[in-house]
Design a protein around this motif. Structure first.
Motif, PDB file in Angstrom:
ATOM      1  N   LYS A 111      17.319  21.384  25.094  1.00  0.00           N
ATOM      2  CA  LYS A 111      18.145  22.526  24.701  1.00  0.00           C
ATOM      3  C   LYS A 111      17.472  23.333  23.597  1.00  0.00           C
ATOM      4  O   LYS A 111      17.499  24.563  23.610  1.00  0.00           O
ATOM      5  CB  LYS A 111      19.521  22.039  24.243  1.00  0.00           C
ATOM      6  N   SER A 112      16.858  22.648  22.659  1.00  0.00           N
ATOM      7  CA  SER A 112      16.149  23.343  21.587  1.00  0.00           C
ATOM      8  C   SER A 112      14.949  24.118  22.140  1.00  0.00           C
ATOM      9  O   SER A 112      14.677  25.243  21.723  1.00  0.00           O
ATOM     10  CB  SER A 112      15.704  22.329  20.537  1.00  0.00           C
ATOM     11  N   LEU A 113      14.230  23.518  23.105  1.00  0.00           N
ATOM     12  CA  LEU A 113      13.097  24.213  23.727  1.00  0.00           C
ATOM     13  C   LEU A 113      13.557  25.427  24.519  1.00  0.00           C
ATOM     14  O   LEU A 113      12.888  26.463  24.521  1.00  0.00           O
ATOM     15  CB  LEU A 113      12.323  23.262  24.645  1.00  0.00           C
ATOM     16  N   ARG A 114      14.663  25.321  25.199  1.00  0.00           N
ATOM     17  CA  ARG A 114      15.172  26.460  25.967  1.00  0.00           C
ATOM     18  C   ARG A 114      15.535  27.630  25.064  1.00  0.00           C
ATOM     19  O   ARG A 114      15.533  28.773  25.491  1.00  0.00           O
ATOM     20  CB  ARG A 114      16.368  26.052  26.815  1.00  0.00           C
ATOM     21  N   MET A 115      15.835  27.334  23.801  1.00  0.00           N
ATOM     22  CA  MET A 115      16.099  28.400  22.827  1.00  0.00           C
ATOM     23  C   MET A 115      14.790  28.987  22.293  1.00  0.00           C
ATOM     24  O   MET A 115      14.800  29.908  21.489  1.00  0.00           O
ATOM     25  CB  MET A 115      16.943  27.858  21.669  1.00  0.00           C
ATOM     26  N   GLY A 116      13.643  28.436  22.730  1.00  0.00           N
ATOM     27  CA  GLY A 116      12.342  28.965  22.340  1.00  0.00           C
ATOM     28  C   GLY A 116      11.856  28.472  20.996  1.00  0.00           C
ATOM     29  O   GLY A 116      11.090  29.147  20.321  1.00  0.00           O
ATOM     30  N   ARG A 117      12.283  27.266  20.612  1.00  0.00           N
ATOM     31  CA  ARG A 117      11.936  26.762  19.291  1.00  0.00           C
ATOM     32  C   ARG A 117      11.018  25.546  19.411  1.00  0.00           C
ATOM     33  O   ARG A 117      11.444  24.498  19.865  1.00  0.00           O
ATOM     34  CB  ARG A 117      13.208  26.394  18.536  1.00  0.00           C
ATOM     35  N   ALA A 118       9.772  25.695  18.981  1.00  0.00           N
ATOM     36  CA  ALA A 118       8.819  24.587  18.933  1.00  0.00           C
ATOM     37  C   ALA A 118       7.569  25.049  18.205  1.00  0.00           C
ATOM     38  O   ALA A 118       7.277  26.241  18.135  1.00  0.00           O
ATOM     39  CB  ALA A 118       8.466  24.110  20.329  1.00  0.00           C
ATOM     40  N   SER A 119       6.819  24.079  17.661  1.00  0.00           N
ATOM     41  CA  SER A 119       5.559  24.381  16.990  1.00  0.00           C
ATOM     42  C   SER A 119       4.539  23.315  17.362  1.00  0.00           C
ATOM     43  O   SER A 119       4.775  22.126  17.181  1.00  0.00           O
ATOM     44  CB  SER A 119       5.755  24.410  15.476  1.00  0.00           C
ATOM     45  N   LEU A 120       3.390  23.761  17.861  1.00  0.00           N
ATOM     46  CA  LEU A 120       2.325  22.852  18.288  1.00  0.00           C
ATOM     47  C   LEU A 120       1.197  22.750  17.275  1.00  0.00           C
ATOM     48  O   LEU A 120       0.188  22.086  17.543  1.00  0.00           O
ATOM     49  CB  LEU A 120       1.744  23.344  19.622  1.00  0.00           C
ATOM     50  N   VAL A 121       1.334  23.362  16.127  1.00  0.00           N
ATOM     51  CA  VAL A 121       0.226  23.555  15.201  1.00  0.00           C
ATOM     52  C   VAL A 121      -0.465  22.254  14.800  1.00  0.00           C
ATOM     53  O   VAL A 121      -1.679  22.155  14.865  1.00  0.00           O
ATOM     54  CB  VAL A 121       0.694  24.324  13.949  1.00  0.00           C
ATOM     55  N   ASP A 122       0.259  21.245  14.380  1.00  0.00           N
ATOM     56  CA  ASP A 122      -0.359  20.007  13.895  1.00  0.00           C
ATOM     57  C   ASP A 122      -0.435  18.929  14.962  1.00  0.00           C
ATOM     58  O   ASP A 122      -0.793  17.793  14.666  1.00  0.00           O
ATOM     59  CB  ASP A 122       0.427  19.463  12.698  1.00  0.00           C
ATOM     60  N   GLY A 123      -0.102  19.242  16.189  1.00  0.00           N
ATOM     61  CA  GLY A 123       0.004  18.230  17.227  1.00  0.00           C
ATOM     62  C   GLY A 123      -1.327  17.674  17.699  1.00  0.00           C
ATOM     63  O   GLY A 123      -2.360  18.326  17.616  1.00  0.00           O
ATOM     64  N   PHE A 124      -1.278  16.437  18.194  1.00  0.00           N
ATOM     65  CA  PHE A 124      -2.433  15.804  18.813  1.00  0.00           C
ATOM     66  C   PHE A 124      -1.942  14.753  19.800  1.00  0.00           C
ATOM     67  O   PHE A 124      -0.778  14.354  19.781  1.00  0.00           O
ATOM     68  CB  PHE A 124      -3.356  15.179  17.759  1.00  0.00           C
ATOM     69  N   VAL A 125      -2.837  14.338  20.693  1.00  0.00           N
ATOM     70  CA  VAL A 125      -2.512  13.354  21.713  1.00  0.00           C
ATOM     71  C   VAL A 125      -3.302  12.091  21.423  1.00  0.00           C
ATOM     72  O   VAL A 125      -4.482  12.141  21.087  1.00  0.00           O
ATOM     73  CB  VAL A 125      -2.850  13.884  23.125  1.00  0.00           C
TER      74      VAL A 125
END
Length: 168
Positions: free
Chosen positions: A47-61
């Motif tokens: 639901k939060s993603l559908r509102m267009g809210r996310a940040s990938l800046v510090d992410g890693f796999v």
């Protein structure tokens, strides 16, 4: 699925609803290969993603125990969520084929390689993430890339002026 294969059509590209993209990733890294992975999410995260809210800046796999995990990606809590809300920076499982995980694990074991998220989007109602197998750029690589972009831009402007009959 690796994007190097020619299976994607224009119709598939139109069906993507991009939620977040990591623009700085292509500046800081040489992207050698990309993969599309599914995400295991909780309801409030979707639901939060559908509102267009996310940040990938510090992410890693990270590959742990033969499974791919996405770390440090910020999906804020859902505003109308109750006690069932999710933690904003929890680790999330990625859904990839075994051969893709093995390929990523082999490359990451080499010095200087890492896996970073490039974009987060919806395809046919499913949350997907594009991850890139990357190698870090040196500072002189970054300056060289900026200089090449500037030179290309100036070249295009000069060609445009010449086509319009203007003088340099």
């Amino acid at each position: 699925m690796a994007t190097g294969k020619s299976g994607a059509s224009a119709k598939d590209a139109e069906a993507r609803k991009v939620v977040a993209s990591n623009k700085k990733a292509r500046h800081d890294y040489h992207i050698e290969d990309t993969f599309e992975a599914g995400l295991v999410l909780q309801g409030t995260e979707v639901k939060s993603l559908r509102m267009g809210r996310a940040s990938l800046v510090d992410g890693f796999v990270d590959i742990d125990g033969g499974e791919a995990w996405l770390h440090a990606v910020h999906i804020p809590e859902y505003a109308q969520g109750t006690w069932t809300n999710h933690a904003a920076r929890r680790k999330r499982k990625l859904l990839l084929h075994r051969d893709e995980i093995d390929k990523i694990e082999r490359k990451v074991s080499e010095k200087g390689h890492t896996v970073i998220p490039l974009s987060l989007y919806f395809v046919k109602g499913r949350a997907k993430i594009e991850i890139g197998l990357a190698k870090g750029k040196k500072s002189w690589d970054k300056r060289q890339a900026i200089a090449e972009r500037t030179a290309d831009r100036e070249k295009e402007e000069a060609i445009g002026r010449r086509l319009k009959g203007m003088r340099d």
